[in-house]
Design an enzyme around this catalytic site. Structure first.
Site, short mmCIF file in Angstrom:
data_model
loop_
_atom_site.label_atom_id
_atom_site.label_comp_id
_atom_site.label_asym_id
_atom_site.label_seq_id
_atom_site.Cartn_x
_atom_site.Cartn_y
_atom_site.Cartn_z
CB CYS A 106 -0.96 0.05 1.17
SG CYS A 106 -2.06 -1.37 1.32
NE ARG B 2 4.62 1.37 -0.12
CZ ARG B 2 5.45 1.50 0.91
NH1 ARG B 2 6.66 1.99 0.72
NH2 ARG B 2 5.09 1.17 2.13
CD1 TRP C 137 -0.86 -6.66 -2.70
CD2 TRP C 137 -1.09 -7.04 -0.50
NE1 TRP C 137 -0.67 -8.01 -2.48
CE2 TRP C 137 -0.81 -8.26 -1.13
CE3 TRP C 137 -1.28 -7.02 0.88
CZ2 TRP C 137 -0.71 -9.46 -0.43
CZ3 TRP C 137 -1.19 -8.22 1.59
CH2 TRP C 137 -0.91 -9.42 0.93
CG ASN D 105 0.33 2.18 3.72
OD1 ASN D 105 -0.67 2.26 3.02
ND2 ASN D 105 1.47 2.77 3.41
N GLY D 106 -0.95 -1.23 6.48
CA GLY D 106 -0.79 -2.11 7.62
C GLY D 106 -2.07 -2.85 7.94
CD GLU E 22 15.12 -15.11 -6.87
OE1 GLU E 22 14.90 -14.05 -7.48
OE2 GLU E 22 14.54 -15.41 -5.81
CE LYS F 199 12.82 -12.54 -9.15
NZ LYS F 199 12.36 -12.92 -7.80
CD GLU G 118 8.31 -13.28 -7.13
OE1 GLU G 118 8.30 -12.72 -6.03
OE2 GLU G 118 9.26 -13.16 -7.94
CG HIS H 145 16.34 -38.66 -0.85
ND1 HIS H 145 16.61 -39.90 -0.31
CD2 HIS H 145 17.54 -38.11 -1.17
CE1 HIS H 145 17.92 -40.10 -0.29
NE2 HIS H 145 18.50 -39.04 -0.81
CE LYS I 75 10.80 -4.09 -5.72
NZ LYS I 75 10.81 -5.41 -6.35
#
Length: 613
Positions: free
Chosen positions: A2, A27, A74, A98-99, A485, A489, A492, A508, A608
């Site tokens: 946000c 954000r 967000w 925000n939060g 990673e 990616k 995402e 395994h 983000k």
């Protein structure tokens, strides 16, 4: 997550609020909105979806007013609808937040029992009603805030405007960042609020960072008054933000993500320039006099997401070079396992924004346990940077694409320098060995540039992966975090289910997933672990798996036969191989996403700067 912008201005503010939101859309982009005061009333424009939808609403219905607040969201509580978009308002106040207000349910139930009517599903709306109640009962805004803030549990950054006070904005922060901006004289001493300095960069370079628990009153006639969590008036330094006000642009690239992938040779060079003394062939860190690396007996690395995978690579380096034991934790789990923090310990927190809520909470827990703190962050004025004992900036510059790329490689560069410096401080690194490390790190920018030259070849083979429902990534040693990673990616931005595994673990359990429809990406530069990785790769091929091998020319010549595709990388020393091999996994994810037609820069459900736990 946000974004907040507030302006206490002299001219209409809606256009500038919208511009501020454009700099913060990374954000959160589930919804957006703006509220202003004019003609003695609060007026709002809100829209679900991307910011362009709000811009269209404003074009159709302009919003006058010289004071206003704005928000890009967000979603946490309630879906990404117009009704749930901020600002939330009553007749008396408008609020952006925000939060998360963790105790919003009992607060809402009590408010509803007192006859308050809610129009959204959000936690934020309780703030608007709590403040309104106090104002309607006769409290002035400052008294109302003083009464309401202690009732809110959780994390928040708030900006609030009041219908009856045209020249007043109030902000507050607890667990989520908020900055105050001071306008130049040419603007008539305007004042601003923002969730970070980036939002305010076109407006001002003069800012104050609010401390944890602070709240602030902005007035046209009285300027700025900050109060701490005990409601005592305090002063916070006005500093230069140093954030560029240049318009954020993709340049000649199709997406911000691709632009940022291509910036990696430059930003890694910039980062290493701060840590490598080429003439002396030494690694130098900005270590304070009272910070003794040689005395550190244990290291704990804490991070989230991509930053966590950078920490995984660093664990190998610290144990190899400095011979110091390293614990590695996902930040969201760290505090909840009752960690044992030994004396003379160092916690390294890694975060692009320096505001990641889980990582910041881990930092504070460790600090309370007597640990030294080193922060590897991309924002040197962030909360983590200010609370750490040792600040290690990454110098990646603003990263707008939500999927992190250049921040990751810059984090690796800093962590490699720290590992070398740590090893020297502990007497584990000879001058010759340090010179060798400096030499290889200095080669990284050129090697990254060479890796980028294979972009077209990666784009050509991406359709072979784009049709898959599931993809596996394999690697050993420091290539194992690269496998994780790479899988992250791909998930995402292409929405393909992908998992990374240590190559030796395939037999395994995960090998049961292998069939012709599951591409397997194998990261295997030639070197001491190459033959073992190739053996695991051949186990996959023996069961009909389609392998994409990422290696150098020597490795591809030795093991490329029978692969679905190969991606050739330049030869790279094992120290810098994680930086170099980040490029193909980034580009592969990017081109697969483009082939699928997904929103590369703003993938669904993501944002983000994750400032909620």
């Amino acid at each position: 997550m946000c974004g907040i912008v507030g302006i206490l201005g002299r001219e209409d503010v809606a256009d500038r609020l919208l511009e501020g939101l454009k700099r913060l859309e990374y954000r959160g982009y589930d919804s957006a909105g703006i509220a202003t005061l004019h003609d003695g009333a609060i007026d709002r424009r809100r829209a679900s979806g991307k910011l362009r939808n709000l811009a269209a609403v404003l074009d159709a219905e302009p919003l006058p007013g010289t004071i206003g607040i704005a928000h890009t969201r967000w979603a946490t509580h309630g879906g990404p609808t117009t009704n749930n978009a901020h600002p939330h308002a009553t007749d008396e106040v408008a609020v952006v937040h925000n939060g998360i207000i963790e105790n919003f349910k009992p607060l809402r139930e009590a408010l509803e029992a007192r006859g308050r009517v809610f129009t959204s599903e959000t936690d934020t709306e309780v703030v608007a009603h709590l403040v309104s109640e106090r104002v309607e009962a006769g409290d002035d805004p400052v008294a109302a805030m003083r009464a309401v803030l202690p009732q809110l549990h959780g994390a928040f950054a708030l900006a609030i405007l009041f219908r009856r006070h045209e020249g007043l904005l109030i902000g507050a922060r607890l667990g989520s960042p908020l900055v105050v901006g001071y306008g130049p004289e040419s603007t008539g001493d305007e004042l601003y609020l923002g969730s970070d300095a980036l939002a305010l960069a076109p407006l001002t370079q003069r800012i104050s960072y609010l401390d944890e628990g602070d709240w602030v009153v902005l007035t046209r006639d009285g300027g700025v008054q900050v109060y701490d969590r005990e409601n005592d008036p305090v002063k916070r330094d006005v500093v230069a933000s140093g954030v560029s006000d240049v318009s954020i642009s993709k340049g000649n690239h199709r997406h911000f993500m691709l632009k940022e992938i291509y910036e990696q040779p430059i930003v890694v060079a910039q980062t290493l320039r701060s840590y490598l003394q080429r003439l002396e062939e030494r690694v130098t860190l900005p270590v304070p006099d009272d910070f003794d690396l040689a005395a550190i007996r244990r290291v704990t690395i804490v991070a989230c997401g991509t930053s966590f995978y950078a920490g995984m690579v660093a664990k190998y380096w610290f144990e190899q070079f400095a011979r110091v034991p390293v614990d590695l934790d996902v930040a969201s789990e760290f505090r909840y396992r009752a960690p044992v923090m030994e004396e003379a310990g160092l916690m390294i927190v890694i975060s692009q924004s320096g505001e990641t809520a889980d990582t910041l909470a881990a930092l504070r827990h460790a600090k309370a346990e007597g640990q030294k703190i080193a922060a590897v962050v991309n924002v040197p004025t962030s909360t983590m940077a200010r609370e750490a004992d040792l600040l290690l900036p990454t110098h990646a510059g603003p990263e707008i694409g939500v999927a992190s790329t250049k921040a990751f490689t810059c984090q690796l560069a800093v962590l490699a320098a720290l590992a070398a410096n740590f090893a020297r401080a502990r007497g584990r690194l000879s001058p010759d060995e340090e010179r060798e490390i400096v030499t290889h790190l200095a080669e990284a920018p050129a090697a990254l540039n060479a890796a980028l030259s294979y972009d077209e070849a990666i784009a050509a083979m991406a359709p072979a992966v784009a049709g898959a429902r599931d993809v596996l990534y394999l690697g050993r040693g420091t290539d194992y975090p690269l496998a994780l990673e790479g899988a992250l990616k791909l998930k995402e931005i292409s929405y393909i289910h992908a998992e990374g595994y240590a190559a030796g673990e395939m037999k395994h359990g995960p090998i049961a997933l292998i069939d012709e429809a599951v591409p397997v990406i194998v990261i295997a530069p030639s070197g001491p672990l190459f033959e073992k990785t190739v053996s695991n790769m051949q186990e996959v091929q023996a069961r009909g798996g389609k392998v994409v091998l990422i290696s150098d020319a020597q490795g591809i010549a030795a093991a490329g036969k029978g692969c679905l595709a190969t991606i050739e990388m330049p030869e790279a020393h094992p120290l810098i191989a994680p930086l170099v091999y980040a490029v193909p996994v980034q580009l592969l994810a990017y081109h697969v996403a483009v082939a699928k037609g997904t929103d590369v820069d703003q993938p669904r459900n993501l944002a983000k700067s994750v400032t909620v736990e």
